[in-house]
Design a protein around this motif. Structure first.
Motif, PDB file in Angstrom:
ATOM      1  N   GLY A  16       0.821  -1.204   0.000  1.00 40.89           N
ATOM      2  CA  GLY A  16       0.000   0.000   0.000  1.00 40.89           C
ATOM      3  C   GLY A  16       0.854   1.254   0.000  1.00 40.89           C
ATOM      4  O   GLY A  16       0.582   2.218  -0.730  1.00 40.89           O
ATOM      5  N   TRP A  17       1.903   1.234   0.811  1.00 39.19           N
ATOM      6  CA  TRP A  17       2.811   2.383   0.868  1.00 39.19           C
ATOM      7  C   TRP A  17       3.502   2.585  -0.488  1.00 39.19           C
ATOM      8  O   TRP A  17       3.647   3.718  -0.955  1.00 39.19           O
ATOM      9  N   CYS A  18       3.922   1.513  -1.125  1.00 40.61           N
ATOM     10  CA  CYS A  18       4.565   1.613  -2.444  1.00 40.61           C
ATOM     11  C   CYS A  18       3.605   2.203  -3.476  1.00 40.61           C
ATOM     12  O   CYS A  18       4.003   3.012  -4.311  1.00 40.61           O
ATOM     13  N   THR A  19       2.336   1.811  -3.409  1.00 42.71           N
ATOM     14  CA  THR A  19       1.339   2.350  -4.331  1.00 42.71           C
ATOM     15  C   THR A  19       1.133   3.838  -4.090  1.00 42.71           C
ATOM     16  O   THR A  19       1.068   4.626  -5.040  1.00 42.71           O
ATOM     17  N   LEU A  20       1.045   4.232  -2.840  1.00 41.68           N
ATOM     18  CA  LEU A  20       0.903   5.648  -2.510  1.00 41.68           C
ATOM     19  C   LEU A  20       2.126   6.438  -2.984  1.00 41.68           C
ATOM     20  O   LEU A  20       1.999   7.524  -3.553  1.00 41.68           O
ATOM     21  N   SER A  21       3.316   5.888  -2.780  1.00 36.42           N
ATOM     22  CA  SER A  21       4.546   6.541  -3.235  1.00 36.42           C
ATOM     23  C   SER A  21       4.576   6.668  -4.756  1.00 36.42           C
ATOM     24  O   SER A  21       5.029   7.686  -5.290  1.00 36.42           O
ATOM     25  N   LEU A  22       4.082   5.649  -5.447  1.00 37.42           N
ATOM     26  CA  LEU A  22       4.017   5.687  -6.910  1.00 37.42           C
ATOM     27  C   LEU A  22       3.110   6.824  -7.368  1.00 37.42           C
ATOM     28  O   LEU A  22       3.472   7.600  -8.261  1.00 37.42           O
ATOM     29  N   LEU A  23       1.935   6.953  -6.763  1.00 40.45           N
ATOM     30  CA  LEU A  23       1.018   8.031  -7.132  1.00 40.45           C
ATOM     31  C   LEU A  23       1.661   9.393  -6.852  1.00 40.45           C
ATOM     32  O   LEU A  23       1.639  10.284  -7.705  1.00 40.45           O
ATOM     33  N   ILE A  27       2.531  12.269  -9.739  1.00 37.16           N
ATOM     34  CA  ILE A  27       1.953  13.619  -9.655  1.00 37.16           C
ATOM     35  C   ILE A  27       3.070  14.648  -9.559  1.00 37.16           C
ATOM     36  O   ILE A  27       3.074  15.653 -10.273  1.00 37.16           O
ATOM     37  N   GLU A  28       4.027  14.415  -8.678  1.00 40.72           N
ATOM     38  CA  GLU A  28       5.107  15.374  -8.479  1.00 40.72           C
ATOM     39  C   GLU A  28       5.914  15.577  -9.761  1.00 40.72           C
ATOM     40  O   GLU A  28       6.261  16.706 -10.118  1.00 40.72           O
ATOM     41  N   ALA A  29       6.194  14.499 -10.494  1.00 39.33           N
ATOM     42  CA  ALA A  29       6.961  14.618 -11.737  1.00 39.33           C
ATOM     43  C   ALA A  29       6.204  15.446 -12.772  1.00 39.33           C
ATOM     44  O   ALA A  29       6.787  16.310 -13.439  1.00 39.33           O
ATOM     45  N   ARG A  30       4.898  15.215 -12.901  1.00 39.33           N
ATOM     46  CA  ARG A  30       4.101  15.971 -13.870  1.00 39.33           C
ATOM     47  C   ARG A  30       4.045  17.448 -13.497  1.00 39.33           C
ATOM     48  O   ARG A  30       4.231  18.325 -14.324  1.00 39.33           O
ATOM     49  N   ALA A 124      -3.669  22.643 -13.675  1.00 40.14           N
ATOM     50  CA  ALA A 124      -3.833  21.851 -14.899  1.00 40.14           C
ATOM     51  C   ALA A 124      -2.972  20.588 -14.840  1.00 40.14           C
ATOM     52  O   ALA A 124      -3.438  19.490 -15.160  1.00 40.14           O
ATOM     53  N   ALA A 125      -1.713  20.748 -14.429  1.00 44.23           N
ATOM     54  CA  ALA A 125      -0.816  19.596 -14.344  1.00 44.23           C
ATOM     55  C   ALA A 125      -1.291  18.599 -13.296  1.00 44.23           C
ATOM     56  O   ALA A 125      -1.236  17.381 -13.512  1.00 44.23           O
ATOM     57  N   LEU A 126      -1.779  19.101 -12.182  1.00 46.42           N
ATOM     58  CA  LEU A 126      -2.319  18.228 -11.140  1.00 46.42           C
ATOM     59  C   LEU A 126      -3.514  17.442 -11.671  1.00 46.42           C
ATOM     60  O   LEU A 126      -3.602  16.220 -11.493  1.00 46.42           O
ATOM     61  N   GLY A 127      -4.426  18.129 -12.338  1.00 50.13           N
ATOM     62  CA  GLY A 127      -5.595  17.460 -12.913  1.00 50.13           C
ATOM     63  C   GLY A 127      -5.208  16.407 -13.939  1.00 50.13           C
ATOM     64  O   GLY A 127      -5.762  15.299 -13.955  1.00 50.13           O
ATOM     65  N   GLU A 128      -4.254  16.737 -14.799  1.00 47.01           N
ATOM     66  CA  GLU A 128      -3.788  15.785 -15.809  1.00 47.01           C
ATOM     67  C   GLU A 128      -3.146  14.567 -15.163  1.00 47.01           C
ATOM     68  O   GLU A 128      -3.384  13.430 -15.587  1.00 47.01           O
ATOM     69  N   ALA A 129      -2.332  14.802 -14.145  1.00 51.44           N
ATOM     70  CA  ALA A 129      -1.662  13.695 -13.460  1.00 51.44           C
ATOM     71  C   ALA A 129      -2.672  12.775 -12.783  1.00 51.44           C
ATOM     72  O   ALA A 129      -2.549  11.545 -12.842  1.00 51.44           O
ATOM     73  N   LEU A 130      -3.688  13.356 -12.161  1.00 51.84           N
ATOM     74  CA  LEU A 130      -4.716  12.535 -11.512  1.00 51.84           C
ATOM     75  C   LEU A 130      -5.548  11.781 -12.547  1.00 51.84           C
ATOM     76  O   LEU A 130      -5.906  10.616 -12.333  1.00 51.84           O
ATOM     77  N   LYS A 138      -4.589   0.015 -10.231  1.00 55.08           N
ATOM     78  CA  LYS A 138      -3.928  -0.043  -8.927  1.00 55.08           C
ATOM     79  C   LYS A 138      -3.971   1.330  -8.228  1.00 55.08           C
ATOM     80  O   LYS A 138      -4.052   1.403  -7.004  1.00 55.08           O
ATOM     81  N   LEU A 139      -3.944   2.397  -9.014  1.00 52.64           N
ATOM     82  CA  LEU A 139      -3.914   3.743  -8.440  1.00 52.64           C
ATOM     83  C   LEU A 139      -5.293   4.372  -8.304  1.00 52.64           C
ATOM     84  O   LEU A 139      -5.470   5.332  -7.559  1.00 52.64           O
ATOM     85  N   ARG A 140      -6.264   3.837  -9.022  1.00 51.97           N
ATOM     86  CA  ARG A 140      -7.603   4.434  -9.060  1.00 51.97           C
ATOM     87  C   ARG A 140      -8.193   4.689  -7.661  1.00 51.97           C
ATOM     88  O   ARG A 140      -8.727   5.774  -7.416  1.00 51.97           O
TER      89      ARG A 140
END
Length: 153
Positions: A16-23, A27-30, A124-130, A138-140
């Motif tokens: 779960g932590w790995c999935t949260l870190s992936l999300l 987001i941060e990269a975008r 805009a970038a946040l919305g696109e990333a989400l 897995k991230l939904r």
């Protein structure tokens, strides 16, 4: 700790932590890439945003310790971040008038102007990333939680 039907196992918690870190990483990269056109990092934007939400008057400004907590960095990393933005004329620091040990940080007019210019890019970038992350099964569920938190605030 003994696992029960309602208590996740250590491997499940780690997954779960790995999935949260992936999300978070996606987001941060975008957002980081998008904010580059404004010559801002995600951390710099976040700091300007947090400080811009202060109010004037007694108790309305954040001490450096509070800034450190708000941007989730170490004290030394926060100091370096504040110094960079101060050198660019986007922030100012000053001593607390009632407690000379306290140092406050505030956004300058130039910092507020840059923040307002960058805000549409950030959103805009946040919305696109989400949106993109929401297409990953897995991230939904995490994306749904982020969106729900946004509507409850």
């Amino acid at each position: 700790m003994t696992a029960t039907a309602s208590t996740p196992t250590a491997p499940a918690l780690a997954a779960g932590w790995c999935t949260l870190s992936l999300l978070h990483g996606r987001i941060e990269a975008r957002v980081e890439g998008a904010l580059a056109v404004h010559d801002l990092s995600v951390r710099e934007y976040s700091l300007l945003d947090v400080l811009s939400r202060q109010h004037n008057g007694e108790g309305g400004h954040l001490q450096m310790k509070q800034v450190t907590e708000a941007v989730v960095l170490s004290q030394s990393a926060t100091t370096r971040l504040v110094t960079r933005l101060e050198d660019r004329g986007l922030l100012s620091r000053y001593l607390c008038p009632t407690d000379r040990r306290g140092i406050y940080t505030d956004v300058t007019d130039a910092g507020l102007a840059l923040l307002e210019e960058a805000r549409p890019t950030y959103l805009a970038a946040l919305g696109e990333a989400l949106e993109e992350a929401g297409r990953d099964p897995k991230l939904r569920p995490l994306v749904d939680v982020v969106r729900a938190l946004g509507t409850s605030a």
